[in-house]
Design an enzyme around this catalytic site. Structure first.
Site, PDB file in Angstrom:
ATOM      1  N   PRO A   1       0.810  -1.225   0.000  1.00  0.00           N
ATOM      2  CA  PRO A   1       0.000   0.000   0.000  1.00  0.00           C
ATOM      3  C   PRO A   1       0.841   1.272   0.000  1.00  0.00           C
ATOM      4  O   PRO A   1       0.469   2.276  -0.616  1.00  0.00           O
ATOM      5  CB  PRO A   1      -0.831  -0.134   1.275  1.00  0.00           C
ATOM      6  CG  PRO A   1      -0.957  -1.615   1.478  1.00  0.00           C
ATOM      7  CD  PRO A   1       0.358  -2.177   1.030  1.00  0.00           C
TER       8      PRO A   1
ATOM      9  N   TYR B   1     -16.993 -14.714 -11.106  1.00  0.00           N
ATOM     10  CA  TYR B   1     -16.645 -13.365 -11.564  1.00  0.00           C
ATOM     11  C   TYR B   1     -17.594 -12.338 -10.957  1.00  0.00           C
ATOM     12  O   TYR B   1     -17.163 -11.312 -10.415  1.00  0.00           O
ATOM     13  CB  TYR B   1     -16.698 -13.301 -13.094  1.00  0.00           C
ATOM     14  CG  TYR B   1     -16.531 -11.896 -13.646  1.00  0.00           C
ATOM     15  CD1 TYR B   1     -15.255 -11.364 -13.836  1.00  0.00           C
ATOM     16  CD2 TYR B   1     -17.630 -11.110 -13.964  1.00  0.00           C
ATOM     17  CE1 TYR B   1     -15.086 -10.079 -14.328  1.00  0.00           C
ATOM     18  CE2 TYR B   1     -17.476  -9.824 -14.454  1.00  0.00           C
ATOM     19  CZ  TYR B   1     -16.205  -9.313 -14.644  1.00  0.00           C
ATOM     20  OH  TYR B   1     -16.056  -8.037 -15.129  1.00  0.00           O
TER      21      TYR B   1
ATOM     22  N   LYS C   1     -16.681  -9.290  -8.334  1.00  0.00           N
ATOM     23  CA  LYS C   1     -16.928  -7.894  -8.692  1.00  0.00           C
ATOM     24  C   LYS C   1     -17.841  -7.237  -7.657  1.00  0.00           C
ATOM     25  O   LYS C   1     -17.642  -6.069  -7.291  1.00  0.00           O
ATOM     26  CB  LYS C   1     -17.547  -7.806 -10.080  1.00  0.00           C
ATOM     27  CG  LYS C   1     -16.598  -8.131 -11.219  1.00  0.00           C
ATOM     28  CD  LYS C   1     -15.432  -7.149 -11.305  1.00  0.00           C
ATOM     29  CE  LYS C   1     -15.855  -5.770 -11.777  1.00  0.00           C
ATOM     30  NZ  LYS C   1     -14.697  -4.847 -11.928  1.00  0.00           N
TER      31      LYS C   1
END
Length: 302
Positions: A53, A136, A140
Site C-alpha cells: 500500500p 466473476y 466484482k
C-alpha cells in the site's frame, strides 16, 4: 488537475486516459506492463495486487492526484485467481488511499453482472439487492461493496460505476466479442466457413468511450459521492444482432456463415437492461455513440 488511472493499458483504461488527456488533465497510467505503443502519458509499471500500500500511495500522492480511476483487474479460471486480481487489489488500494493526505476521489468500475440473473423485462435499478451467482460476478460485487463501505464510513470519496457489457475499440481478450473477432479474421484468411453458436439472450451494451466519459464526469460530480451509478444504454439488445453487425462490419460473406442457437452460458443470465436515470441526474451523462457504429469501430481498431 491530475488523474491516476489503474489498469491504464486495458480496454477501459486506455479510453479513460485518452478522455482525461483530451480535457487537459495530467494523466498517470499504472499497469503491470507498459503499453505496446507509448501514448505520451506518465506511466508506472506496477502489479497492484501484490504492491505494498505504501508504494501505491507514493504513486497516487506524488504529486497528489485529484482523481484515481480503478479500471484494473485481470481474469482467471478460478474464484481464487479472480479474487487475487480484483478483491486483493482493491483492498490494497483502499489501504493506500488511507495513507494519502486529502485523498483523491476514487472512481471504481463495477459490472452489470453484480446484479446476477433476473427475469426478462426487468429494469435494473441501483437499489436492487445484488444476487450474483458466478465467481466473476461475486468477486466484482465484493470489490464494489468494499469501496462503498469505505466511502460510507467516511474513509474516502468514491463512486462505483456499474457498467453494462461494452463494445467499441480494443475489446478485452477474454470477452465473447474479442474471441469472435479472432474467428472472423481466421475464416477470412483461410476462406473457410464461420460456424457460430449464438445464445438467445438480450444484453445492455454500451460503447467503452461512453463509459470513459462517464468516468470523467463521476470524478467531479459533487452529488455522486458514495453512490452506485448504472452506465449503459438502457436497452436490451439481442446478442445475435450485435454478432450480425460485427460480421457485417468485417465484410464476411453471409453465405459462409453457419449459425445455430445455444443455451445461455454467461456471467449474468439471459437478460440485462439498466435503468440509467441516475447517471443522467448525478452525472449529466447519457450514451452518445450508437451501438451499430460502436461495433463497427470494434472491427476497425482491433
Amino acid at each position: 488537475m491530475r488523474v491516476v488511472v489503474l489498469g491504464a493499458t486495458g480496454s477501459v483504461g486506455r479510453q479513460v486516459c485518452a478522455t482525461y488527456a483530451a480535457r487537459g488533465w495530467e494523466v498517470h497510467g499504472v499497469a503491470r506492463r507498459p503499453p505496446a505503443r507509448p501514448d505520451g502519458h506518465r506511466f508506472t509499471a506496477l502489479d497492484l495486487a501484490v504492491a505494498a500500500p505504501e508504494r501505491i500511495a507514493e504513486v497516487v500522492g506524488a504529486p497528489p492526484a485529484d482523481v484515481v480511476v480503478n479500471a484494473a483487474g485481470g481474469w482467471g479460471d478460478t474464484e481464487e485467481e479472480m479474487s487475487h486480481s480484483h478483491l486483493r487489489l482493491v483492498r490494497r488500494l483502499l489501504d493506500a488511499l488511507a495513507l494519502v493526505p486529502d485523498g483523491p476521489r476514487l472512481v471504481h468500475l463495477g459490472s452489470v453482472h453484480e446484479y446476477g440473473p433476473v427475469p426478462a423485462d426487468t429494469l435494473l435499478r441501483e437499489d436492487r439487492p445484488p444476487a450474483p451467482v458466478t465467481p466473476y460476478a461475486r468477486i466484482k460485487r465484493e470489490t464494489s461493496a468494499a469501496v462503498l463501505d469505505a466511502a460510507r464510513a467516511g474513509a474516502l470519496e468514491a463512486v462505483v460505476l456499474r457498467a453494462a457489457n461494452m463494445t467499441g475499440p480494443h475489446p478485452p481478450q477474454e470477452s465473447f466479442l474479442a474471441a469472435l473477432l479472432v474467428r472472423i479474421r481466421a475464416a477470412l484468411a483461410d476462406g473457410g466457413r464461420l460456424k457460430l453458436t449464438v445464445a438467445d439472450a438480450r444484453r445492455d451494451f454500451v460503447d467503452v468511450r461512453d463509459v470513459a466519459r462517464a468516468v470523467f464526469l463521476a470524478g467531479q460530480a459533487p452529488r455522486a459521492g458514495g453512490s452506485v451509478v448504472n452506465i449503459g444504454r438502457g436497452e436490451a439488445v439481442p446478442v445475435g444482432d450485435v454478432v450480425g453487425w460485427l460480421i457485417e462490419a468485417s465484410g464476411f460473406p453471409p453465405s459462409r456463415v453457419d449459425r445455430r442457437a445455444a443455451d445461455v452460458r454467461s456471467k449474468g443470465g439471459d437478460w440485462t437492461r439498466l435503468d440509467i436515470g441516475q447517471a443522467r441526474r448525478l452525472l449529466s451523462w447519457s450514451p452518445q455513440i450508437g451501438l451499430r457504429d460502436s461495433v463497427r469501430s470494434m472491427w476497425r481498431t482491433d
